[in-house]
Design a protein around this motif. Structure first.
Motif, PDB file in Angstrom:
ATOM      1  N   THR A  56       0.829  -1.203   0.000  1.00 58.95           N
ATOM      2  CA  THR A  56       0.000   0.000   0.000  1.00 58.95           C
ATOM      3  C   THR A  56       0.860   1.247   0.000  1.00 58.95           C
ATOM      4  O   THR A  56       2.074   1.180   0.237  1.00 58.95           O
ATOM      5  CB  THR A  56      -0.937   0.018   1.220  1.00 58.95           C
ATOM      6  N   THR A  57       0.242   2.397  -0.250  1.00 57.83           N
ATOM      7  CA  THR A  57       0.976   3.653  -0.232  1.00 57.83           C
ATOM      8  C   THR A  57       0.067   4.791   0.192  1.00 57.83           C
ATOM      9  O   THR A  57      -1.156   4.714   0.043  1.00 57.83           O
ATOM     10  CB  THR A  57       1.595   3.952  -1.605  1.00 57.83           C
ATOM     11  N   ASP A  58       0.659   5.840   0.727  1.00 51.37           N
ATOM     12  CA  ASP A  58      -0.109   6.994   1.181  1.00 51.37           C
ATOM     13  C   ASP A  58       0.773   8.248   1.141  1.00 51.37           C
ATOM     14  O   ASP A  58       1.971   8.165   1.389  1.00 51.37           O
ATOM     15  CB  ASP A  58      -0.593   6.738   2.614  1.00 51.37           C
ATOM     16  N   GLY A  59       0.157   9.375   0.837  1.00 51.25           N
ATOM     17  CA  GLY A  59       0.873  10.649   0.829  1.00 51.25           C
ATOM     18  C   GLY A  59       0.397  11.526   1.973  1.00 51.25           C
ATOM     19  O   GLY A  59      -0.760  11.419   2.390  1.00 51.25           O
ATOM     20  N   PHE A  60       1.260  12.424   2.458  1.00 53.20           N
ATOM     21  CA  PHE A  60       0.954  13.236   3.642  1.00 53.20           C
ATOM     22  C   PHE A  60       1.347  14.682   3.398  1.00 53.20           C
ATOM     23  O   PHE A  60       2.490  14.970   3.049  1.00 53.20           O
ATOM     24  CB  PHE A  60       1.667  12.656   4.867  1.00 53.20           C
ATOM     25  N   ASP A  83      -3.188   1.287   6.821  1.00 54.16           N
ATOM     26  CA  ASP A  83      -3.716   0.750   5.557  1.00 54.16           C
ATOM     27  C   ASP A  83      -3.410  -0.739   5.436  1.00 54.16           C
ATOM     28  O   ASP A  83      -4.218  -1.506   4.894  1.00 54.16           O
ATOM     29  CB  ASP A  83      -3.108   1.489   4.365  1.00 54.16           C
ATOM     30  N   PHE A 145       5.451  13.997   2.746  1.00 50.30           N
ATOM     31  CA  PHE A 145       5.993  12.639   2.777  1.00 50.30           C
ATOM     32  C   PHE A 145       5.102  11.707   1.971  1.00 50.30           C
ATOM     33  O   PHE A 145       3.883  11.914   1.889  1.00 50.30           O
ATOM     34  CB  PHE A 145       6.045  12.089   4.215  1.00 50.30           C
ATOM     35  N   ALA A 146       5.707  10.664   1.433  1.00 56.27           N
ATOM     36  CA  ALA A 146       4.944   9.532   0.893  1.00 56.27           C
ATOM     37  C   ALA A 146       5.591   8.283   1.458  1.00 56.27           C
ATOM     38  O   ALA A 146       6.814   8.166   1.468  1.00 56.27           O
ATOM     39  CB  ALA A 146       4.995   9.514  -0.627  1.00 56.27           C
ATOM     40  N   THR A 147       4.778   7.388   1.988  1.00 54.15           N
ATOM     41  CA  THR A 147       5.293   6.120   2.491  1.00 54.15           C
ATOM     42  C   THR A 147       4.558   4.977   1.799  1.00 54.15           C
ATOM     43  O   THR A 147       3.349   5.049   1.585  1.00 54.15           O
ATOM     44  CB  THR A 147       5.094   5.987   4.017  1.00 54.15           C
ATOM     45  N   SER A 148       5.299   3.938   1.439  1.00 58.06           N
ATOM     46  CA  SER A 148       4.690   2.709   0.938  1.00 58.06           C
ATOM     47  C   SER A 148       5.049   1.614   1.909  1.00 58.06           C
ATOM     48  O   SER A 148       6.093   1.679   2.559  1.00 58.06           O
ATOM     49  CB  SER A 148       5.211   2.362  -0.458  1.00 58.06           C
ATOM     50  N   GLY A 149       4.191   0.611   2.018  1.00 57.65           N
ATOM     51  CA  GLY A 149       4.447  -0.430   3.000  1.00 57.65           C
ATOM     52  C   GLY A 149       4.140  -1.816   2.479  1.00 57.65           C
ATOM     53  O   GLY A 149       3.231  -2.012   1.664  1.00 57.65           O
TER      54      GLY A 149
ATOM     55  N   ASP B  42      -7.609  -0.399   0.400  1.00 59.05           N
ATOM     56  CA  ASP B  42      -6.502   0.395   0.907  1.00 59.05           C
ATOM     57  C   ASP B  42      -5.167  -0.203   0.507  1.00 59.05           C
ATOM     58  O   ASP B  42      -4.175   0.491   0.395  1.00 59.05           O
ATOM     59  CB  ASP B  42      -6.564   0.447   2.437  1.00 59.05           C
ATOM     60  N   ALA B  43      -5.132  -1.514   0.355  1.00 55.39           N
ATOM     61  CA  ALA B  43      -3.873  -2.197   0.062  1.00 55.39           C
ATOM     62  C   ALA B  43      -4.122  -3.238  -1.017  1.00 55.39           C
ATOM     63  O   ALA B  43      -5.210  -3.798  -1.122  1.00 55.39           O
ATOM     64  CB  ALA B  43      -3.344  -2.872   1.326  1.00 55.39           C
ATOM     65  N   ASN B  97       2.251   7.601  -5.665  1.00 60.75           N
ATOM     66  CA  ASN B  97       1.709   8.753  -4.952  1.00 60.75           C
ATOM     67  C   ASN B  97       1.734   9.964  -5.854  1.00 60.75           C
ATOM     68  O   ASN B  97       2.760  10.239  -6.475  1.00 60.75           O
ATOM     69  CB  ASN B  97       2.591   9.092  -3.756  1.00 60.75           C
ATOM     70  N   PHE B  99       1.089  14.129  -5.685  1.00 61.60           N
ATOM     71  CA  PHE B  99       0.802  15.374  -4.964  1.00 61.60           C
ATOM     72  C   PHE B  99       0.483  16.400  -6.046  1.00 61.60           C
ATOM     73  O   PHE B  99       1.381  16.882  -6.731  1.00 61.60           O
ATOM     74  CB  PHE B  99       2.010  15.835  -4.153  1.00 61.60           C
ATOM     75  N   THR B 129      -1.237  -0.053  -6.333  1.00 63.78           N
ATOM     76  CA  THR B 129      -1.815   0.722  -5.232  1.00 63.78           C
ATOM     77  C   THR B 129      -1.383   2.173  -5.399  1.00 63.78           C
ATOM     78  O   THR B 129      -0.311   2.445  -5.946  1.00 63.78           O
ATOM     79  CB  THR B 129      -1.382   0.143  -3.866  1.00 63.78           C
ATOM     80  N   ASP B 131      -2.182   6.660  -4.212  1.00 65.01           N
ATOM     81  CA  ASP B 131      -2.831   7.671  -3.383  1.00 65.01           C
ATOM     82  C   ASP B 131      -2.647   9.019  -4.060  1.00 65.01           C
ATOM     83  O   ASP B 131      -1.609   9.281  -4.671  1.00 65.01           O
ATOM     84  CB  ASP B 131      -2.221   7.691  -1.983  1.00 65.01           C
ATOM     85  N   LYS B 133      -3.013  13.287  -3.358  1.00 65.42           N
ATOM     86  CA  LYS B 133      -3.284  14.402  -2.462  1.00 65.42           C
ATOM     87  C   LYS B 133      -3.308  15.664  -3.316  1.00 65.42           C
ATOM     88  O   LYS B 133      -2.523  15.796  -4.252  1.00 65.42           O
ATOM     89  CB  LYS B 133      -2.172  14.548  -1.409  1.00 65.42           C
ATOM     90  N   SER B 148       7.124   3.605  -5.403  1.00 56.34           N
ATOM     91  CA  SER B 148       7.900   2.559  -4.742  1.00 56.34           C
ATOM     92  C   SER B 148       7.723   1.298  -5.556  1.00 56.34           C
ATOM     93  O   SER B 148       6.685   1.121  -6.207  1.00 56.34           O
ATOM     94  CB  SER B 148       7.414   2.323  -3.310  1.00 56.34           C
TER      95      SER B 148
END
Lengths: 337, 337
Positions: A56-60, A83, A145-149, B42-43, B97, B99, B129, B131, B133, B148
């Motif tokens: 998964t991934t998300d931006g902040f 997530d 930030f963007a993090t993927s997990g 989400d994932a 991601n 932005f 996956t 995201d 913003k 990633s």
């Protein structure tokens, strides 16, 4: 350079040369150190425990970058951890991207990276690969930030909105809208102050605790758009009614007051440490008790149910009336996460 | 809304509600569609072929967003694909991601996402996956991407700077500095024009072709900071001299001319489709022939060697002199990738 002198990020910190190496090694890698993070390599080499994973991934982009209960750094960990958690996985490895604006203070960036390191340690995840970019002044907002997990799936349970059935119950693990309200207050643009903390936290303990229940259908963390948006997604996907009981929805007094003053609806505000679960009616009470027994889960509640009907989200109000919770159109609070 | 009317990104496209869903479904998911990408989750749930993987991430802030030979979208694919490729892995799954700055044109964003889809298809990777913003006008620069990637390690070969030995040869698969120069020309700030294309491309064919050679020590794509920065990293890591032969370094005539006029050194300019390999002397010629036989690899060249000595990068010039290639301090070209 005198260490006591305030240092600022310059474009040279993004050019692939000496300053960038110092930024990465002295700030990011120092605080986020773990055996798998090697700043000399383009990619981390990992040996997973198994081949079934969640990714998964998300931006902040939260503003302000620091707020009561967290920073954009801790949020960037919790968001991606959560997530993975709601997908029924155990979060393991994270990647990190930082887009830093020229002129940002090293001191603030270091505080943010420290809070990130603490959140990662608490959630049991390692940041194993990263990248930083510096953008010219005026082309960013401090830092994004963007993090993927990557998470490991330990359970064969099949979760998804398609699993949801009429009669299922909807649970939440705590009060709603704390994060959105805390960030809003931290902006101080409304002249309101308060001691409300963001709920930003890992929800892994909650998600893992329900995976052995066969009746578990679906989990989701209600971030942007809040509970109302998650419920709208569900009702649209299953073409049934999501029915919520206002009296059962836990909302912090201070969130209630602030929202009343400013005209916001807490059901649309972002949470960053909450999880919504849909579960078969016969196991809902058991799930509730499991959550209430977790430290911090005291306010967990069964807040609604799936009813045969059209694809609407209906709030049954305190006074016995009903009101539709529509899908969000305008953005009530940009840069909230 | 009239489809012919130009549409722009608004803050509501980032709020978790209807507009965001439309942006994701109608623009991103439509062009990037693949069986594993489900915008309701989400994932992504993935079953890997094996447990040995490479994991990497990269951020992209290039200005302008479109340039001859690519866009920030194709770059965001190639960059992460190449980071996995030089680690000896086969890139498989990407996260994305975005932005996006309020006010960006849908038409341009769509062109960028299309070029991203094409690059992903060419490289054989799936975006599973993502995201998005949206940041308020003035707090971004059109769009930034972070990708990633997960790659599969198919070979037990151990690559890394620590494997490099005295006498090893340094190879590159094509001309240097094309990307940096093409982007610089596209800015039109210098009043120079040209038909030079960025070299942005996947280097997977090159990296995979050498993995069966036991003498392969290390590979790296010379992006930010160019060849000179990669060589500085190597010499610092192994504490030996990296010796480069100027006459053997392939540089496009137009890159040479532009750099001469503007005072840039092409050895410090970013490439986005090049790979530098360090390989045992006895297999260097074989590696060179393998690369030259790949379409587009005609300009591959043995450009240097590792010599016993101190941790310096030395360029042996055309006239027989020597000059140090120092580590980069100032940023010659911000927002180049």
């Amino acid at each position: 350079m005198n260490d006591k002198q305030e240092k600022f990020i310059s474009l040279a910190h993004g050019n692939g040369g000496r300053y960038m190496r110092e930024l990465i090694d002295d700030l990011f890698a120092r605080h986020l150190a773990n055996p798998l993070l090697n700043t000399q390599n383009d990619a981390a080499s990992l040996t997973l425990e198994q081949t079934e994973i969640a990714f998964t991934t998300d931006g902040f982009t939260v503003n302000p970058l620091e707020f009561p209960g967290g920073t954009i750094g801790s949020l960037a960990i919790h968001g991606t951890v959560n997530d993975l958690a709601v997908a029924g996985a155990i979060p393991k490895y994270l990647s990190l991207n930082a887009f830093i604006e020229e002129g940002m203070s090293f001191t603030q960036l270091e505080r943010i990276v420290k809070s990130m390191a603490q959140a990662a340690s608490e959630a049991g995840v390692a940041i194993v690969t990263g990248d930083t970019k510096v953008v010219p002044r005026g082309e960013g907002a401090g830092v994004f930030f963007a993090t993927s997990g990557i998470g490991i799936k330990t359970n064969n349970i099949s979760l998804g909105m398609s699993q949801i059935k009429t009669g299922d119950k909807i649970l939440v693990n705590g009060t709603l809208g704390d994060h959105g309200t805390a960030v809003m207050l931290a902006r101080e643009q409304f002249g309101l102050k308060g001691d409300l903390q963001s709920d930003a936290a890992s929800v892994l303990a909650y998600t893992q605790s329900l995976l052995s229940l066969e009746g578990l259908r679906f989990m989701r963390d209600p971030t942007r758009g809040g509970l109302a948006s998650v419920c709208n997604e569900i009702s649209r996907a299953i073409k049934q009614e999501v029915h919520l009981f206002q009296t059962e929805i836990p909302i912090h007094d201070q969130v209630e007051s602030v929202c009343e003053i400013l005209g916001y609806d807490p059901l649309y505000l972002a949470c960053e440490g909450r999880v919504v679960a849909v579960i078969a009616e016969e196991q809902a009470q058991q799930a509730l008790e499991i959550w209430q027994a977790i430290e911090g889960g005291e306010n967990a509640s069964i807040i609604g149910e799936i009813k045969a009907g059209d694809a609407y989200v209906v709030l049954q109000t305190e006074l016995g009336g009903e009101r539709f919770l529509e899908e969000l159109e305008d953005d009530p609070l940009p840069r909230i996460c």
